[in-house]
Write an enzyme that holds these catalytic residues in place. Structure first.
Site, short mmCIF file in Angstrom:
data_model
loop_
_atom_site.label_atom_id
_atom_site.label_comp_id
_atom_site.label_asym_id
_atom_site.label_seq_id
_atom_site.Cartn_x
_atom_site.Cartn_y
_atom_site.Cartn_z
N ASP A 81 0.88 -1.17 0.00
CA ASP A 81 0.00 0.00 0.00
C ASP A 81 0.91 1.22 0.00
O ASP A 81 1.68 1.41 0.95
CB ASP A 81 -0.89 -0.02 1.24
CG ASP A 81 -1.86 1.16 1.32
OD1 ASP A 81 -1.67 2.15 0.57
OD2 ASP A 81 -2.78 1.10 2.14
N SER B 252 2.85 8.01 -15.66
CA SER B 252 2.25 9.34 -15.59
C SER B 252 0.92 9.29 -16.33
O SER B 252 0.11 8.39 -16.13
CB SER B 252 3.21 10.38 -16.17
OG SER B 252 2.64 11.66 -16.19
N TYR C 293 -5.91 15.81 -10.19
CA TYR C 293 -5.21 14.71 -10.86
C TYR C 293 -4.12 15.28 -11.76
O TYR C 293 -2.99 14.78 -11.77
CB TYR C 293 -6.21 13.88 -11.66
CG TYR C 293 -5.59 12.71 -12.39
CD1 TYR C 293 -5.01 11.65 -11.69
CD2 TYR C 293 -5.62 12.64 -13.79
CE1 TYR C 293 -4.46 10.57 -12.37
CE2 TYR C 293 -5.07 11.57 -14.46
CZ TYR C 293 -4.50 10.54 -13.75
OH TYR C 293 -3.95 9.46 -14.41
N LYS D 205 -0.02 14.49 -11.55
CA LYS D 205 0.74 13.94 -12.67
C LYS D 205 1.79 14.92 -13.19
O LYS D 205 2.87 14.50 -13.61
CB LYS D 205 -0.22 13.50 -13.78
CG LYS D 205 -1.09 12.31 -13.41
CD LYS D 205 -0.25 11.07 -13.06
CE LYS D 205 -1.09 9.84 -12.82
NZ LYS D 205 -0.30 8.63 -12.51
#
Length: 276
Positions: free
Chosen positions: A52, A130, A144, A148
């Site tokens: 994790d 990516s 998001y 990235k």
């Protein structure tokens, strides 16, 4: 000697496809996931273990288990991640923190845990997954996008730091692949957000933008992306970035091949929702 790859996020999607592809090509695979399930039983060269990315002890344990089982790790594929979907103002600080904990800080922790092993061997390769969203911005995924973009900048900078040690860093940039569970989780995250009503016209318009993007997409699959990940691991070059799906190539070409004014005019025409 048989090479070994450790891959995060192997329960589905790109990670699962990559684990199978590496195993089919004779690699040892440390297939990691948050909640291990019975999988890959047909592959004697694959071990499944818990990792994790938000739990540093589980990262340490997975890396140690991989080295203990196979002698060394040659490649690490940082694939685990998820995407928040929705307007920034409707997203809680806790969710934003989670976005970066998983996509950015978790990836960094996996690299930090593996680096001493790579340094000792004066070899090794990190492949960081990516996205097209690490190259160009899109409506409704600002967080998001931010995670990235962080991966892109971090990976490029890290590649300069590690080159003198014989350690490589590469970036794989996929676009939309509809059969993964990525979109399902993004939808769940959006449904739980508290978005002010003022954004409703924008959200409706943005949905139409994304529908248009989906309709124009090719039929890329997780297996297609896995092939690019495998290519990055085996082509013997120092190429930094690999575009993994055709659907994002026009947008990436605009971003990297146009002036700022040309690029922004193009994106505003294509990405700004039509609000009435």
């Amino acid at each position: 000697m048989t090479k070994t790859v450790l891959i995060t996020g192997c329960s589905s999607g790109f990670g699962e496809a990559a684990a199978c592809l590496f195993a089919d090509n004779g690699w040892n695979v440390v297939a990691t996931m948050r909640t291990p399930v019975e999988a890959y039983a047909e592959y004697p060269n694959v071990i499944v273990t818990k990792l994790d990315v938000q739990d540093r002890e589980s990262i340490k344990s997975a890396v140690s288990e991989g080295i203990s089982r196979f002698g060394q790790i040659d490649v690490v594929v940082n694939n685990a991640g998820f995407g928040l979907f929705g307007v920034f103002e409707g997203t809680s600080r806790e969710k934003i923190q989670e976005q970066f904990d998983v996509n950015v800080f978790g990836m960094m922790d996996v690299i930090r845990e593996t680096l001493p092993h790579f340094r000792a061997n004066r070899s090794g390769l990190f492949i960081n997954v990516s996205s097209g969203a690490g190259v160009f911005g899109l409506p409704m995924i600002s967080l998001y996008n931010a995670s990235k973009f962080a991966i892109e900048g971090f990976s490029e900078s890290l590649s300069y730091e590690l080159a003198s040690l014989g350690i490589g860093v590469k970036i794989v940039e996929p676009g939309g692949v509809l059969e993964t569970k990525f979109g399902q989780r993004s939808g769940q995250e959006f449904s739980s957000s508290a978005t002010p009503a003022d954004y409703e016209p924008f959200i409706t318009g943005a949905a139409a933008v994304f529908d248009g993007l989906r309709q124009s997409r090719g039929l890329a699959t997780s297996e297609d992306v896995a092939k690019v990940i495998f290519e990055a691991a085996t082509d013997g070059t120092n190429q930094l970035r690999y575009v993994a799906t055709d659907d994002i190539k026009p947008l990436i070409e605009k971003r990297r091949g146009s002036s700022e004014a040309e690029y922004m005019a193009f994106m505003r025409r294509r990405m700004t929702p039509n609000i009435r």
